[in-house]
Design an enzyme around this catalytic site. Structure first.
Site: not given
Ligand SMILES: Cc1cc2nc3c(=O)[nH]c(=O)nc-3n(C[C@H](O)[C@H](O)[C@H](O)COP(=O)(O)O)c2cc1C
Length: 363
Positions: A112, A136, A162, A234, A258
């Site tokens: 990220s 981002y 994203t 994404k 997300h």
């Molecule tokens: C704590 C946390 C932080 C996240 N931070 C980002 C991020 O910085 N950028 C992003 O594109 N997605 C972020 N996501 C989304 C993840 O990339 C992903 O789409 C999602 O966690 C997948 O679902 P799952 O947790 O059920 O496996 C984040 C998810 C979580 C749980």
């Protein structure tokens, strides 16, 4: 020594409990929470239950091969690590531990913009690892461009934009539990790097969002002009947007809501897969994330046409429970589950996991 490196664990849900026991309430809320009443968080996991597998026994299989490719790069498994912000909240080594574990496993990991470690530190922690950079957009395009330059110099081989977070979804659980995640730990990529904005301002009967939240499809062309890294989009969920992303030069898309953290009530990536794969055909690779918790989930996603499958929260649980060794073991456990499921389903290779493997569960 981190607990799980000695204790071992059987399933991803063991890891979830181990992480819960270690983390404070606010950090647990950050990891687990979604937006609104979290219906989408639950739907992501449930979506996989709506598909049954159609196993083909007596396939004469003595070994299965999980290797595949993403954007032309060979990886040891179709499972990759999703980009997730602020990993130092889970373990002091943060993304460096994740990077070493993913590299040792030969799996792709996406990092990220809001990583706790800088993108250079992550690359240095696992120089051989396959890594993509998740962007981002920053309020000034020049700041996004600088991040892209740094990613190019540090061996990131794709840019993941994203698009589902022009502003942050309402993270009710985090607010209730008293942590507004406003830079809870420093952002490794520099003090000038900012997360998506939070609330709108109410003025004259309108809710106005910060100007940089107003983004449209032209951003893809703008990015393509400043980098030759392949572009991955994404956070789309419809055939229309998947096709549009492909038309505008995206090499791949990630069907994702997300992790249920943005638009509560949004459909799941898994449910979007069939229509999207039909719409984009072979010209754009399609990945999916959200709710993957067992090896059989990976088979369902691949059977519905995903080229790769993203793993989110379980990586954070593993990091909290066991640092680098925890993440390594997580990937081992999940890959072994995928392998056993393939064997039992009568599929020797990832390419053999086709649409005929799944059928919609009877209503
Ligand atoms: C704590 C946390 C932080 C996240 N931070 C980002 C991020 O910085 N950028 C992003 O594109 N997605 C972020 N996501 C989304 C993840 O990339 C992903 O789409 C999602 O966690 C997948 O679902 P799952 O947790 O059920 O496996 C984040 C998810 C979580 C749980």
């Amino acid at each position: 020594m981190d607990d799980l490196t000695t204790a071992g664990f059987q399933t991803l849900s063991d890891l979830e409990s181990a992480a819960r026991a270690k983390l404070t309430d606010p950090i647990w809320a950050y990891v687990q929470g979604g937006s609104g009443n979290e219906s989408t968080v639950r739907d992501n996991v449930d979506a996989f239950r709506q598909w049954h597998l159609r196993p083909r026994p007596l396939a004469g299989i003595d070994a299965v091969d999980l290797r595949t490719s993403v954007l032309g790069e060979t990886v040891s498994s179709p499972v990759y690590v999703c980009p997730m912000a602020y990993q130092a909240l889970l373990h002091p080594e943060g993304e460096a531990a994740t990077a070493r574990a993913a590299a040792a496993a030969g799996q792709l990991a996406v990092y990220s913009t809001l990583s706790s470690r800088s993108l250079e530190e992550i690359a240095a922690a696992a120089p051989q690892g396959r890594r993509w950079f998740q962007l981002y957009l920053q309020p000034e395009f020049s700041a996004s461009e600088q991040l892209i330059r740094r990613a190019e110099r540090s061996g990131y081989s794709a840019l993941v934009l994203t698009v589902d977070a022009p502003v942050l979804g309402p993270r009710d659980r985090q607010t209730h539990d008293g942590v507004a995640i406003r830079s809870p730990v420093p952002i490794g990529n520099g003090p000038g790097v900012v997360p998506p904005a939070r609330a709108p301002a109410f003025q004259d009967g309108r809710y106005a969002f910060p100007p940089d939240a107003c983004v449209d499809w032209t951003v893809l062309e703008r990015l393509s002009r400043v980098t030759s890294l392949p572009l991955v989009v994404k956070g789309v969920l419809t055939a229309e947007d998947a096709a549009k992303a492909g038309d505008l030069g995206a090499r791949a898309i990630v069907l994702s809501n997300h992790g249920g953290r943005q638009l509560d009530g949004a459909m799941t990536g898994l449910d979007a897969l069939p229509e999207v794969v039909r719409a984009v055909g072979a010209r754009t690779e399609v990945y999916v994330d959200g709710g993957v918790r067992r090896g059989r989930d990976v088979l369902v996603a691949l059977a519905l046409g995903a080229k790769a499958v993203g793993l989110g929260r379980p990586v954070l649980w593993a990091l909290a429970a066991g640092g680098e060794a925890g993440v390594h073991r997580l990937l081992d456990v999940l890959n072994a589950e995928v392998a056993v499921s393939m064997m039992l389903a009568g599929r020797r290779t990832v390419a053999e996991i086709d649409r005929s493997l799944v059928v919609r569960r009877p209503a």
